[in-house]
Design an enzyme around this catalytic site. Structure first.
Site, PDB file in Angstrom:
ATOM      1  N   LYS A  42       0.797  -1.196   0.000  1.00  0.00           N
ATOM      2  CA  LYS A  42       0.000   0.000   0.000  1.00  0.00           C
ATOM      3  C   LYS A  42       0.844   1.267   0.000  1.00  0.00           C
ATOM      4  CE  LYS A  42      -3.284  -1.932   3.341  1.00  0.00           C
ATOM      5  NZ  LYS A  42      -3.861  -1.670   4.693  1.00  0.00           N
ATOM      6  N   GLY A  43       2.059   1.152   0.508  1.00  0.00           N
ATOM      7  CA  GLY A  43       2.873   2.317   0.855  1.00  0.00           C
ATOM      8  C   GLY A  43       3.041   3.351  -0.239  1.00  0.00           C
ATOM      9  N   ASP A  99       7.413   2.986  -2.433  1.00  0.00           N
ATOM     10  CA  ASP A  99       7.582   4.108  -1.514  1.00  0.00           C
ATOM     11  C   ASP A  99       9.037   4.285  -1.089  1.00  0.00           C
ATOM     12  OD1 ASP A  99       7.627   1.737  -0.054  1.00  0.00           O
ATOM     13  OD2 ASP A  99       6.108   2.338   1.394  1.00  0.00           O
ATOM     14  N   ASP A 102      14.663   0.047   1.305  1.00  0.00           N
ATOM     15  CA  ASP A 102      15.267  -0.116   2.638  1.00  0.00           C
ATOM     16  C   ASP A 102      16.295  -1.243   2.560  1.00  0.00           C
ATOM     17  OD1 ASP A 102      15.699  -0.080   5.371  1.00  0.00           O
ATOM     18  OD2 ASP A 102      13.842  -1.088   5.876  1.00  0.00           O
ATOM     19  N   LYS A 130      16.831   4.611   1.473  1.00  0.00           N
ATOM     20  CA  LYS A 130      17.591   4.529   2.729  1.00  0.00           C
ATOM     21  C   LYS A 130      18.862   3.737   2.456  1.00  0.00           C
ATOM     22  CE  LYS A 130      14.275   3.578   6.061  1.00  0.00           C
ATOM     23  NZ  LYS A 130      13.836   2.764   7.219  1.00  0.00           N
ATOM     24  N   ASP A 158       3.344   3.980   6.659  1.00  0.00           N
ATOM     25  CA  ASP A 158       2.621   3.787   7.914  1.00  0.00           C
ATOM     26  C   ASP A 158       3.516   3.364   9.070  1.00  0.00           C
ATOM     27  OD1 ASP A 158       3.138   1.103   6.870  1.00  0.00           O
ATOM     28  OD2 ASP A 158       1.800   0.431   8.467  1.00  0.00           O
TER      29      ASP A 158
HETATM   30  P1  5GP Z   1      12.627  -3.393   1.902  1.00  0.00           P
HETATM   31  O1  5GP Z   1      13.264  -3.580   3.259  1.00  0.00           O
HETATM   32  O2  5GP Z   1      12.206  -4.704   1.329  1.00  0.00           O
HETATM   33  O3  5GP Z   1      13.511  -2.598   0.965  1.00  0.00           O
HETATM   34  O4  5GP Z   1      11.317  -2.504   2.126  1.00  0.00           O
HETATM   35  C1  5GP Z   1      10.080  -3.132   2.332  1.00  0.00           C
HETATM   36  C2  5GP Z   1       9.016  -2.197   2.735  1.00  0.00           C
HETATM   37  O5  5GP Z   1       9.184  -1.901   4.120  1.00  0.00           O
HETATM   38  C3  5GP Z   1       8.915  -0.836   2.072  1.00  0.00           C
HETATM   39  O6  5GP Z   1       8.285  -0.869   0.811  1.00  0.00           O
HETATM   40  C4  5GP Z   1       8.073  -0.108   3.102  1.00  0.00           C
HETATM   41  O7  5GP Z   1       6.696  -0.423   2.896  1.00  0.00           O
HETATM   42  C5  5GP Z   1       8.577  -0.694   4.398  1.00  0.00           C
HETATM   43  N1  5GP Z   1       9.555   0.240   4.996  1.00  0.00           N
HETATM   44  C6  5GP Z   1      10.896   0.221   4.915  1.00  0.00           C
HETATM   45  N2  5GP Z   1      11.427   1.269   5.571  1.00  0.00           N
HETATM   46  C7  5GP Z   1      10.367   1.956   6.082  1.00  0.00           C
HETATM   47  C8  5GP Z   1      10.243   3.165   6.858  1.00  0.00           C
HETATM   48  O8  5GP Z   1      11.201   3.860   7.230  1.00  0.00           O
HETATM   49  N3  5GP Z   1       8.977   3.552   7.176  1.00  0.00           N
HETATM   50  C9  5GP Z   1       7.870   2.842   6.803  1.00  0.00           C
HETATM   51  N4  5GP Z   1       6.678   3.323   7.184  1.00  0.00           N
HETATM   52  N5  5GP Z   1       7.948   1.718   6.059  1.00  0.00           N
HETATM   53  C10 5GP Z   1       9.185   1.298   5.708  1.00  0.00           C
HETATM   54 MG    MG Z   2       6.102  -0.470   0.356  1.00  0.00          MG
END
Ligand code: 5GP
Ligand code: MG
Length: 184
Positions: A42-43, A99, A102, A130, A158
């Site tokens: 959803k982000g 969004d 990470d 990030k 969120d």
């Molecule tokens: P990944 O760790 O796989 O790159 O990111 C997965 C998901 O974790 C992102 O799409 C996002 O929805 C959530 N996420 C990662 N970092 C953050 C953050 O700082 N804040 C929020 N609200 N969600 C995050």
């Molecule tokens: Mg996301």
């Protein structure tokens, strides 16, 4: 747990300027072509809605939904597809729009999932990057804003399903137990 404290990181106008720039970059790179823009639910829903209106080349719109699991803010690398695209990907210029990048696990998973379906081109676009929390070697083609670390909310993002509708992006402070990742 005490009520989280939110500190403003990026204003509405700053976010809008970055989204406009991303729209211009995509429109320039795909001049004369059609792109299939795929939002990751959803982000990315607010970012996606604003970005698609800044893209001036012809577009198709679709969505995917993923869930990632981990402890606290750490991703385990286990990503599950909850909702697939409706469009066929073959021969199309696909741009995945998420969004935040990470650990890199979600986008890397989606990239390979879609790459197997033979798109003409496959690019990735994120509002936030990030850098310091990356676990998988993965970089996005289009990046709005780069930040170091911390947990951010607002503008689609969120904390336990709250704060998604805020217009600005905030740093979440003074939360003892950061969330288990659920639906992205
Ligand atoms: P990944 O760790 O796989 O790159 O990111 C997965 C998901 O974790 C992102 O799409 C996002 O929805 C959530 N996420 C990662 N970092 C953050 C953050 O700082 N804040 C929020 N609200 N969600 C995050
Ligand atoms: Mg996301």
């Amino acid at each position: 747990m005490s009520e989280p404290i939110l500190k403003t990181l990026y204003s509405e106008s700053y976010i809008a300027a970055q989204v406009r720039r991303l729209g211009e970059e995509i429109s320039r790179d795909f001049h004369g072509e059609e792109v299939l823009l795929v939002g990751v639910l959803k982000g990315a829903f607010l970012f996606f809605a604003d970005l698609v209106r800044e893209v001036t080349v012809p577009t198709l719109i679709d969505f995917v939904r993923v869930a990632s699991y981990g402890h606290g803010t750490e991703s385990s690398g286990m990503v599950e597809l909850r909702q697939d695209l409706e469009f066929s990907v073959q021969g199309r210029n696909l741009i995945l729009v998420d969004d935040i990048l990470d650990s890199g696990c979600s986008l890397r998973f989606l990239y390979h999932h879609l790459h197997n379906r033979n798109p003409r081109t496959l690019k990735t676009c994120v509002l936030l990057d990030k850098k310091s929390t990356r676990k998988e070697a993965f970089e996005a083609d289009y990046v709005g804003i780069t930040l170091d670390s911390g947990f951010v909310v607002g503008y689609g993002l969120d904390y336990q399903e709250r704060y998604r509708t805020l217009k600005e992006i905030y740093l979440l402070q003074e939360v003892r137990d950061l969330p288990e990742k659920g639906l992205a």
